[in-house]
Design a protein around this motif. Structure first.
Motif, PDB file in Angstrom:
ATOM      1  N   VAL A 280       7.049   8.564  43.413  1.00  8.08           N
ATOM      2  CA  VAL A 280       8.292   9.108  42.867  1.00  8.08           C
ATOM      3  C   VAL A 280       8.137   9.401  41.378  1.00  8.08           C
ATOM      4  CG1 VAL A 280      10.697   8.601  42.365  1.00  8.08           C
ATOM      5  CG2 VAL A 280       9.751   8.037  44.608  1.00  8.08           C
ATOM      6  N   TYR A 281       7.558   8.422  40.648  1.00  3.29           N
ATOM      7  CA  TYR A 281       7.345   8.640  39.216  1.00  3.29           C
ATOM      8  C   TYR A 281       6.398   9.811  38.978  1.00  3.29           C
ATOM      9  CZ  TYR A 281       9.819   4.605  37.353  1.00  3.29           C
ATOM     10  OH  TYR A 281      10.784   3.722  36.965  1.00  3.29           O
ATOM     11  N   GLY A 282       5.382   9.951  39.807  1.00  7.63           N
ATOM     12  CA  GLY A 282       4.457  11.062  39.647  1.00  7.63           C
ATOM     13  C   GLY A 282       5.130  12.404  39.839  1.00  7.63           C
ATOM     14  N   VAL A 283       6.018  12.480  40.847  1.00 10.34           N
ATOM     15  CA  VAL A 283       6.737  13.729  41.098  1.00 10.34           C
ATOM     16  C   VAL A 283       7.702  14.044  39.954  1.00 10.34           C
ATOM     17  CG1 VAL A 283       8.397  14.864  42.614  1.00 10.34           C
ATOM     18  CG2 VAL A 283       6.503  13.554  43.595  1.00 10.34           C
ATOM     19  N   LEU A 284       8.429  13.025  39.475  1.00  6.87           N
ATOM     20  CA  LEU A 284       9.411  13.246  38.418  1.00  6.87           C
ATOM     21  C   LEU A 284       8.760  13.631  37.099  1.00  6.87           C
ATOM     22  CD1 LEU A 284      11.960  10.341  39.042  1.00  6.87           C
ATOM     23  CD2 LEU A 284      12.269  12.759  39.546  1.00  6.87           C
ATOM     24  N   LEU A 285       7.760  12.840  36.685  1.00  3.92           N
ATOM     25  CA  LEU A 285       7.153  13.040  35.369  1.00  3.92           C
ATOM     26  C   LEU A 285       6.006  14.035  35.374  1.00  3.92           C
ATOM     27  CD1 LEU A 285       7.116   9.339  34.127  1.00  3.92           C
ATOM     28  CD2 LEU A 285       8.847  11.085  33.736  1.00  3.92           C
ATOM     29  N   GLY A 286       5.317  14.150  36.487  1.00  2.00           N
ATOM     30  CA  GLY A 286       4.150  15.021  36.520  1.00  2.00           C
ATOM     31  C   GLY A 286       4.404  16.400  37.081  1.00  2.00           C
ATOM     32  N   VAL A 287       5.500  16.556  37.842  1.00  2.00           N
ATOM     33  CA  VAL A 287       5.767  17.845  38.481  1.00  2.00           C
ATOM     34  C   VAL A 287       7.126  18.401  38.045  1.00  2.00           C
ATOM     35  CG1 VAL A 287       6.046  19.065  40.672  1.00  2.00           C
ATOM     36  CG2 VAL A 287       4.366  17.209  40.472  1.00  2.00           C
ATOM     37  N   LEU A 288       8.199  17.648  38.304  1.00  2.81           N
ATOM     38  CA  LEU A 288       9.539  18.184  38.072  1.00  2.81           C
ATOM     39  C   LEU A 288       9.815  18.409  36.592  1.00  2.81           C
ATOM     40  CD1 LEU A 288      12.160  19.019  39.422  1.00  2.81           C
ATOM     41  CD2 LEU A 288      12.961  16.652  39.205  1.00  2.81           C
ATOM     42  N   LEU A 289       9.532  17.416  35.738  1.00  2.81           N
ATOM     43  CA  LEU A 289       9.805  17.565  34.319  1.00  2.81           C
ATOM     44  C   LEU A 289       8.995  18.694  33.685  1.00  2.81           C
ATOM     45  CD1 LEU A 289      11.334  16.549  31.864  1.00  2.81           C
ATOM     46  CD2 LEU A 289       9.513  14.880  31.490  1.00  2.81           C
ATOM     47  N   PRO A 290       7.671  18.781  33.904  1.00  2.00           N
ATOM     48  CA  PRO A 290       6.929  19.931  33.347  1.00  2.00           C
ATOM     49  C   PRO A 290       7.417  21.271  33.880  1.00  2.00           C
ATOM     50  CG  PRO A 290       5.411  18.190  33.991  1.00  2.00           C
ATOM     51  CD  PRO A 290       6.757  17.801  34.521  1.00  2.00           C
ATOM     52  N   TYR A 291       7.851  21.296  35.155  1.00  2.00           N
ATOM     53  CA  TYR A 291       8.344  22.549  35.728  1.00  2.00           C
ATOM     54  C   TYR A 291       9.618  22.998  35.038  1.00  2.00           C
ATOM     55  CZ  TYR A 291      10.664  25.689  39.008  1.00  2.00           C
ATOM     56  OH  TYR A 291      11.330  26.740  39.571  1.00  2.00           O
ATOM     57  N   ILE A 292      10.558  22.060  34.802  1.00  2.00           N
ATOM     58  CA  ILE A 292      11.826  22.410  34.159  1.00  2.00           C
ATOM     59  C   ILE A 292      11.595  22.870  32.723  1.00  2.00           C
ATOM     60  CG2 ILE A 292      14.031  21.487  33.372  1.00  2.00           C
ATOM     61  CD1 ILE A 292      14.018  19.656  35.810  1.00  2.00           C
ATOM     62  N   VAL A 293      10.772  22.095  31.986  1.00  2.00           N
ATOM     63  CA  VAL A 293      10.504  22.457  30.593  1.00  2.00           C
ATOM     64  C   VAL A 293       9.756  23.790  30.517  1.00  2.00           C
ATOM     65  CG1 VAL A 293       9.287  21.772  28.502  1.00  2.00           C
ATOM     66  CG2 VAL A 293      10.529  20.068  29.830  1.00  2.00           C
ATOM     67  N   GLY A 294       8.752  23.956  31.380  1.00  2.00           N
ATOM     68  CA  GLY A 294       7.992  25.203  31.380  1.00  2.00           C
ATOM     69  C   GLY A 294       8.840  26.403  31.753  1.00  2.00           C
ATOM     70  N   LYS A 295       9.699  26.225  32.729  1.00  2.00           N
ATOM     71  CA  LYS A 295      10.566  27.329  33.135  1.00  2.00           C
ATOM     72  C   LYS A 295      11.516  27.716  32.007  1.00  2.00           C
ATOM     73  CE  LYS A 295      13.718  28.804  36.795  1.00  2.00           C
ATOM     74  NZ  LYS A 295      14.445  28.415  38.036  1.00  2.00           N
TER      75      LYS A 295
END
Length: 695
Positions: free
Chosen positions: A207-222
């Motif tokens: 869960v932490y990997g998805v939140l910090l490694g995928v979702l957060l970079p995706y939102i910031v990058g978008k």
């Protein structure tokens, strides 16, 4: 004292954690959605008209579609979900049982007063022993009592009694707050225990990997990529690049329309099969109408290879020519394409201003007028009026008119003659004519009364000084009669007060000041922020607030001399409470640096309204640059006394002229009394050289 970390096994504190995190996201988004919009289109009044164009339902549908995009549905959904989660967490906090560790109080456990002495405490304890001793009492199933709970209760009573009577246990209570001595320190973590139970660690890490490694970079990058995709004109960077490649110094109005069709926004609008759907029918309808398309524009449309761009260009021409495409989906796309092209026009204007060539700059502003009014380039400005068609225009202008009528010229025709030219079979009905005239009388025609150059606080303009172009203008709607003459006082420009720094720096208009009239009375001139009505654009699927652009051009070189200054609001009311024009003189100012040479410089002053055709104003204006030395000599002869050398004004005078001010010589009272002739000569030596001040 030991530390013991425990987890919120029953989920008593976890709702507080979720409520806090959800609030940190939901509350700022709520403010962003509910704060009042400062866009001009949301605050301006409207021109009164009951006119409904053909396909009004399709135009209204496109307006609603644009509003849905601007309202940011995703944010609204996020806010709603956020408040639902917060409400659920509040509910859990209220209904969940929470155990709160209290301060140990032996008096409260025994149920005795704090003033009781040791004998009274002993007697009370014996009475309780007779009642609660495990050998004297039996469990009551109705109260869910067991032997263990009864034993625990009696142990607590005994501890409390000893804490008040036994010396050692009493010392533990006084020192550590508990009869058992030092207690362990417990830290509660607001996480349910199941999260950290053995065997669940890998899921937690996932869960932490998805939140910090995928979702957060995706939102910031978008967010970052989305912000970098657009220019300051809110146009895609790729679209600006395409328009830049289409730019030419001699580009025509039709060429500008073709350049706008290269915008990437049209590719997003015409995705997939939409680019090909109905294209053949659309081109056939557009090319069949030979009333406004030139041979060059026709050839440009035929030679385009990209289906999306070809369809976008055809839709724009269909919109400008008001062609009924006979297909609801094509007509809807036609009205959807116009606001997109209007936004792209701002990018073309920025590119044209960077090159500085006069023809593309004027073409950009004129294209904006064409798109807002749905009038093809070169067509009559009378088509802006409700119900006007080519047949009505031909009746008004005549069969072989060499130039088109403006709305102002049309409204200057005597009423009887104007009515006879527009009302009749195949023309307008009485009601349609009345509606058209009513709209014409509300158009914001800004008429220039005076334009001049000045330097704030100075009587002369010297090389490289900071010059203000002051334009005094009045709104005179077409067809107005009995227009009052302009007051000479209104045509003057008074410098702001010395303490009004915002006005001196050009950040806002000058504060209210008291002006002196010719009859000796004083009135206070109020500074307001008045917005003209929204553009009457019944075919445009968005609201637009008119903008006036003023710039200076060098007609000999065909170049822009001073970049445009844009005005959207004015300082005096345009209409009174009854809706009649006030004819107030509006003051528009733009500031720029004067040329470094001495002499006369003649410019063409252009004032263009981006929303209406035929309301533009052009006039010649001359900027006179004086020699600094000559200006200083004239200033010395001025009737205003020179400042002292040691004063601040004297130092400013020295910086401007390069010469220190002359020292003043004081006359003794005895000298002045000795010769009245000298005094008379002194009074008549100073002459007023300011000839441009009018009473």
């Amino acid at each position: 004292m030991s530390s013991d970390y425990t987890y919120d096994e029953q989920g008593q504190f976890f709702p507080f954690f979720i409520l806090t995190l959800t609030g940190l996201v939901t509350l700022p988004l709520t403010y962003n959605l509910l704060r009042p919009s400062k866009e001009l289109e949301n605050t301006a009044p409207r021109i009164k008209s009951d006119f409904k164009p053909q396909h009004a339902d399709l135009i209204d549908g496109q307006k609603r579609k644009r509003l849905r995009k601007e309202r940011r549905i995703k944010r609204i959904v996020t806010v709603i979900v956020g408040y639902l989660v917060m409400a659920w967490m509040v509910y859990l906090i209220i209904v969940t049982a929470r155990t709160v560790q209290k301060v140990y109080d032996p008096y409260e456990v025994l149920g005795v007063s704090r003033s009781a002495d040791e004998k009274a405490i002993a007697r009370h304890y014996k009475r309780l022993s007779l009642i609660y001793h495990p050998d004297k009492i039996r469990p009551d199933p109705a109260k869910n009592e067991t032997i263990e709970t009864l034993n625990d209760r009696f142990v607590e009573l005994t501890k409390a009694y000893k804490a008040l009577t036994d010396e050692e246990i009493r010392n533990n209570y006084l020192q550590y707050g508990h009869p058992d001595g030092k207690q362990s320190f417990s830290i509660g973590i607001a996480l349910p225990q199941f999260i950290v139970m053995e065997g669940n660690g890998k899921y937690v890490l996932l869960v932490y990997g998805v939140l910090l490694g995928v979702l957060l970079p995706y939102i910031v990058g978008k967010w970052w990529y989305g912000s970098q995709r657009y220019t300051k004109e809110r146009v895609l960077v790729a679209s600006a690049g395409n328009i830049f490649r289409e730019y030419k110094d001699d580009i025509t109005d039709g060429g500008i329309i073709g350049a706008l069709s290269s915008g990437e926004e049209f590719k997003e609008m015409l995705k997939g099969v939409q680019a090909e759907s109905g294209l053949a029918k659309l081109e056939k309808r557009v090319l069949a109408d030979d009333s406004f398309l030139s041979a060059k524009d026709r050839e440009t449309l035929k030679q385009l290879d990209s289906s999306s761009r070809r369809k976008a260009l055809a839709l724009l021409w269909a919109y400008l020519g008001r062609i009924d495409l006979g297909d609801a989906s094509l007509d809807a796309e036609k009205y959807e394409a116009a606001p997109v092209a209007l936004s792209l026009t701002e990018a073309f204007s920025a590119i044209s201003l960077a090159f500085g060539n006069l023809r593309p700059i004027l073409g950009a502003f004129q294209t904006s007028q064409n798109l807002i009014q749905a009038v093809a380039p070169g067509s009559s400005p009378l088509l802006q009026l409700p119900n006007f068609t080519d047949a009505v225009v031909k009746s008004v202008e005549g069969e072989h008119a060499k130039e088109h009528f403006t709305v102002q010229r049309f409204m200057k025709i005597p009423e009887d003659q104007r009515r006879s030219l527009t009302v009749g079979a195949g023309l307008l009905s009485e009601k349609q004519y009345t509606d058209a005239v009513a709209v014409a009388r509300q158009l914001p025609v800004l008429d220039i009364s005076r334009a001049f150059f000045k330097v704030m606080g100075e009587k002369f303009i010297t090389p490289s000084s900071l010059v203000q172009l002051v334009v005094k203008a009045r709104f005179i709607p077409p067809g107005c009669t009995n227009v009052p003459a302009v007051s000479e006082l209104d045509l003057e420009d008074i410098d702001p007060d010395e303490d009004d720094l915002d006005a001196l720096m050009g950040r806002k208009p000058a504060k209210n000041r008291t002006s002196k009239l010719a009859n000796g009375k004083k009135v206070e001139s109020k500074i307001e922020t008045i917005q003209p009505p929204l553009a009457h654009a019944p075919y445009l699927a968005r609201d637009h607030s008119p903008r006036w652009h003023i710039f200076l051009a060098d007609t000999k070189q065909g170049k822009m001399a001073v970049p445009p200054f844009t005005f959207t609001t004015f300082d005096k009311p345009l209409f009174d409470e009854a809706g009649k024009p006030t004819f107030n003189v509006q003051t528009l100012k733009m500031q720029f640096q004067a040329p470094p040479q001495v002499g006369d410089f003649t410019f063409a002053l252009h004032m263009l309204c981006d929303s209406y055709l035929g309301l533009d104003h052009r006039m010649e204006i001359t900027l006179h640059i004086d020699d600094p030395a000559k200006a200083a000599d004239v200033a010395e002869e001025d009737d205003i006394s020179e400042p002292d050398e040691d004063s601040i004004a004297g130092q400013m005078h020295a910086l401007k002229t390069g010469q220190p001010p002359k020292k003043k010589t004081r006359r003794d009272s005895d000298d002045s009394s000795e010769s009245d002739t000298d005094g008379d000569a002194a009074e008549t030596s100073d002459t007023n050289t300011e000839t441009d001040v009018e009473d």
